[in-house]
Design an enzyme around this catalytic site. Structure first.
Site, PDB file in Angstrom:
ATOM      1  N   ASP A  82      30.890  45.486  71.876  1.00  0.00           N
ATOM      2  CA  ASP A  82      30.532  44.115  71.475  1.00  0.00           C
ATOM      3  C   ASP A  82      30.725  43.882  69.982  1.00  0.00           C
ATOM      4  O   ASP A  82      30.000  43.095  69.369  1.00  0.00           O
ATOM      5  CB  ASP A  82      29.076  43.784  71.867  1.00  0.00           C
ATOM      6  CG  ASP A  82      28.830  44.022  73.339  1.00  0.00           C
ATOM      7  OD1 ASP A  82      29.712  43.685  74.133  1.00  0.00           O
ATOM      8  OD2 ASP A  82      27.764  44.565  73.678  1.00  0.00           O
ATOM      9  N   GLN A 107      34.554  48.795  75.088  1.00  0.00           N
ATOM     10  CA  GLN A 107      33.290  49.456  74.681  1.00  0.00           C
ATOM     11  C   GLN A 107      33.416  49.937  73.227  1.00  0.00           C
ATOM     12  O   GLN A 107      34.073  49.266  72.448  1.00  0.00           O
ATOM     13  CB  GLN A 107      32.935  50.601  75.640  1.00  0.00           C
ATOM     14  CG  GLN A 107      32.513  50.137  77.034  1.00  0.00           C
ATOM     15  CD  GLN A 107      33.677  49.845  77.954  1.00  0.00           C
ATOM     16  OE1 GLN A 107      34.571  50.647  78.102  1.00  0.00           O
ATOM     17  NE2 GLN A 107      33.680  48.694  78.593  1.00  0.00           N
ATOM     18  N   LYS A 131      35.936  42.703  69.351  1.00  0.00           N
ATOM     19  CA  LYS A 131      37.313  43.202  69.407  1.00  0.00           C
ATOM     20  C   LYS A 131      38.285  42.179  69.973  1.00  0.00           C
ATOM     21  O   LYS A 131      39.448  42.135  69.568  1.00  0.00           O
ATOM     22  CB  LYS A 131      37.380  44.471  70.274  1.00  0.00           C
ATOM     23  CG  LYS A 131      36.611  45.640  69.701  1.00  0.00           C
ATOM     24  CD  LYS A 131      36.705  46.859  70.582  1.00  0.00           C
ATOM     25  CE  LYS A 131      35.959  46.781  71.888  1.00  0.00           C
ATOM     26  NZ  LYS A 131      34.491  46.692  71.776  1.00  0.00           N
ATOM     27  N   GLY A 173      33.715  42.707  78.162  1.00  0.00           N
ATOM     28  CA  GLY A 173      33.758  41.244  78.128  1.00  0.00           C
ATOM     29  C   GLY A 173      34.297  40.831  76.778  1.00  0.00           C
ATOM     30  O   GLY A 173      33.570  40.818  75.797  1.00  0.00           O
ATOM     31  N   HIS A 174      35.595  40.582  76.705  1.00  0.00           N
ATOM     32  CA  HIS A 174      36.217  40.248  75.423  1.00  0.00           C
ATOM     33  C   HIS A 174      36.360  38.730  75.314  1.00  0.00           C
ATOM     34  O   HIS A 174      37.031  38.101  76.122  1.00  0.00           O
ATOM     35  CB  HIS A 174      37.568  40.956  75.294  1.00  0.00           C
ATOM     36  CG  HIS A 174      37.421  42.452  75.190  1.00  0.00           C
ATOM     37  ND1 HIS A 174      38.452  43.335  75.333  1.00  0.00           N
ATOM     38  CD2 HIS A 174      36.325  43.216  74.945  1.00  0.00           C
ATOM     39  CE1 HIS A 174      38.003  44.578  75.178  1.00  0.00           C
ATOM     40  NE2 HIS A 174      36.715  44.517  74.958  1.00  0.00           N
TER      41      HIS A 174
HETATM   42  P1  IMP Z   1      28.883  51.123  82.425  1.00  0.00           P
HETATM   43  O1  IMP Z   1      30.092  51.200  81.572  1.00  0.00           O
HETATM   44  O2  IMP Z   1      28.769  49.828  83.189  1.00  0.00           O
HETATM   45  O3  IMP Z   1      28.729  52.323  83.307  1.00  0.00           O
HETATM   46  O4  IMP Z   1      27.588  51.133  81.465  1.00  0.00           O
HETATM   47  C1  IMP Z   1      27.249  52.276  80.684  1.00  0.00           C
HETATM   48  C2  IMP Z   1      26.663  51.837  79.335  1.00  0.00           C
HETATM   49  O5  IMP Z   1      27.690  51.237  78.550  1.00  0.00           O
HETATM   50  C3  IMP Z   1      25.565  50.794  79.438  1.00  0.00           C
HETATM   51  O6  IMP Z   1      24.646  50.989  78.378  1.00  0.00           O
HETATM   52  C4  IMP Z   1      26.297  49.485  79.221  1.00  0.00           C
HETATM   53  O7  IMP Z   1      25.453  48.465  78.745  1.00  0.00           O
HETATM   54  C5  IMP Z   1      27.307  49.919  78.179  1.00  0.00           C
HETATM   55  N1  IMP Z   1      28.526  49.099  78.185  1.00  0.00           N
HETATM   56  C6  IMP Z   1      29.526  49.120  79.085  1.00  0.00           C
HETATM   57  N2  IMP Z   1      30.484  48.240  78.761  1.00  0.00           N
HETATM   58  C7  IMP Z   1      30.098  47.676  77.614  1.00  0.00           C
HETATM   59  C8  IMP Z   1      30.685  46.697  76.756  1.00  0.00           C
HETATM   60  O8  IMP Z   1      31.797  46.195  76.987  1.00  0.00           O
HETATM   61  N3  IMP Z   1      29.965  46.353  75.652  1.00  0.00           N
HETATM   62  C9  IMP Z   1      28.777  46.927  75.357  1.00  0.00           C
HETATM   63  N4  IMP Z   1      28.186  47.834  76.124  1.00  0.00           N
HETATM   64  C10 IMP Z   1      28.845  48.210  77.244  1.00  0.00           C
END
Ligand code: IMP
Length: 431
Positions: free
Chosen positions: A13, A225, A16, A40-41
């Site tokens: 977040d 991420q 990017k 979520g970009h």
């Molecule tokens: P997962 O990727 O859905 O398995 O989530 C694992 C961890 O990564 C959790 O803490 C999510 O909130 C975090 N996470 C996954 N994708 C994002 C992102 O795009 N932005 C911020 N946090 C993320």
């Protein structure tokens, strides 16, 4: 044109999407190298807001080809919806989207297993996005999953394979979680229909990236991420299930290191995290809430409120080193405009003992107390600034400090949501 990599320097977040959108516009390709619809970009163009989850953020430029790389886990239902949503807005992407046949296929049972695992973990849950990411990577790593290339199988073979997969997943659902089975035939039929839509976009990534390897085409590699969510280098177990750092850019694209030019790390001027896990500079009171409101810190994928805190230089330095950054881009500087004072964590202490560097053990990180350095706020708007010299002196001082401590040049500063609200500098921020 030099190839570029864009990597999140924090817990995701960082903004990017907007940076990728700008940095890829003169390039031939933009390639997402890992993750799935957990990302979520967001890109703002005038009054239009585009949120992309699977499609690389270069999709909004007509001439840029988009590759969903082999390191991704792709939910074909989400992908179809995303393509159709863009087309509804008049952005034709179908003939510019290429999908690596080697990318993992994410099925509805992966989402269900993700939810159930989180419920089972209770207080120890990761706080995932619920998009099935962990279970899909698990299937990939244990060599039982399907790949996007399977969508090119003859319909009857695909249907048979999918039914087999769903029946096996149903067994796990019932044995491990005592959960209802999924309707195998209905899902298989849906996927066969979806395959007709998606299969024409599926390619051999080695073949389509020939021009990049030969240096006749250019690419931007887009990370999702952030560094601290990397499965190997992040705050394990509170991480995602892929390599969001520079190594993932290699394995997720299949491009060799000599193809990598600029490696840009994106850092928010403060810090946020969604989901669970240690966050030493988190602001738990009023200050955290007002930072969240000022920055609109709600997840683009799940709508969850993001945890907010001060910039953590110990973690940021680690991110710069792990990724070998050649440049840093600071985003959302304008969110700090009204603050009278700003803190940056410059060291960690555990029981009054100072740590020499970022602890890679999540258990130690949860016991770390940040040591802060205070900066005077600028208390002036920055969103109209377009050159470094337009910025208030205190804002420049803050940036100069970040640059010196990160050990890499700050090449860009974002001061608002819009594409134009950027300050670019090739020579850094320090005069
Ligand atoms: P997962 O990727 O859905 O398995 O989530 C694992 C961890 O990564 C959790 O803490 C999510 O909130 C975090 N996470 C996954 N994708 C994002 C992102 O795009 N932005 C911020 N946090 C993320």
């Amino acid at each position: 044109m030099e190839n570029r990599v864009v990597i999140g320097g924090q817990w995701g977040d960082e903004g990017k999407g907007k940076i990728v959108d700008t940095l890829c516009r003169d390039l031939d390709w933009v390639l997402r190298y890992q993750g799935g619809a957990n990302a979520g970009h967001t890109i703002h163009i005038g009054a239009d807001k585009h949120v992309l989850h699977l499609i690389p953020s270069g999709a909004l430029h007509d001439g840029v080809k988009c590759l969903l790389g082999g390191g991704m886990v792709i939910d074909p239902w989400s992908l179809r919806d995303e393509i159709l949503a863009l087309e509804q807005k008049g952005i034709d992407v179908r003939d510019r989207i290429f999908i690596a046949s080697t990318a993992a296929l994410l099925m509805p049972y992966h989402k269900r297993l993700d939810e159930l695992k989180e419920e089972q973990l209770k207080r120890k849950s990761i706080g995932t996005t619920g998009r099935g990411i962990g279970p899909a990577y698990l299937d990939k790593i244990q060599r039982t999953g399907m790949r996007m290339g399977d969508l090119q199988l003859p319909a009857e073979n695909l249907e048979r394979k999918v039914i087999e997969m769903i029946l096996s997943a149903n067994e796990t659902l019932s044995t491990n979680y005592d959960a209802e089975p999924l309707a195998s035939r209905v899902l298989a039929e849906e996927l066969v229909v979806l395959a007709k839509f998606i299969a024409p976009m599926v390619v051999n990534p080695y073949e389509v990236l020939k021009g990049v390897r030969q240096g006749t085409e250019s690419v931007l590699l887009e990370g999702a991420q952030g560094t601290l969510l990397d499965i190997d280098h992040g705050t394990y177990p509170f991480v995602t299930s892929s390599n969001s750092t520079i190594g993932g850019a290699m394995t997720g694209s299949g491009l060799p290191p000599r193809c990598f030019g600029e490696i840009n790390g994106i850092f928010k001027a403060y810090l946020t995290r969604v989901g669970n896990g240690p966050f030493p500079t988190e602001l738990l009171g009023e200050q955290g809430i007002s930072l969240r409101e000022a920055g609109g810190e709600y997840g683009a994928t799940t709508g969850r409120a993001r945890r907010c805190g001060w910039f953590d230089m110990v973690a940021a330095r680690y991110a710069a080193d792990i990724n070998g950054l050649t440049g840093a881009i600071i985003t959302k500087l304008d969110v700090l405009d009204d603050l009278a004072a700003i803190q940056v964590a410059t060291a960690y202490e555990v029981e009054a003992e100072r740590l020499p560097c970022f602890p890679v053990d999540g258990n130690i990180l949860s016991r770390c107390r940040p040591v802060y350095q205070e900066f005077k706020g600028w208390e002036k708007p920055t969103s109209e600034c377009r050159r470094l010299t337009d910025l208030p002196a205190a804002a420049r001082k803050y940036l100069e400090f970040l640059e010196a401590e990160l050990g890499t040049l700050i090449v860009g500063i974002s001061v608002g949501k819009d594409r134009e609200q950027m300050i670019w500098t090739d020579t850094g921020v320090t005069t």
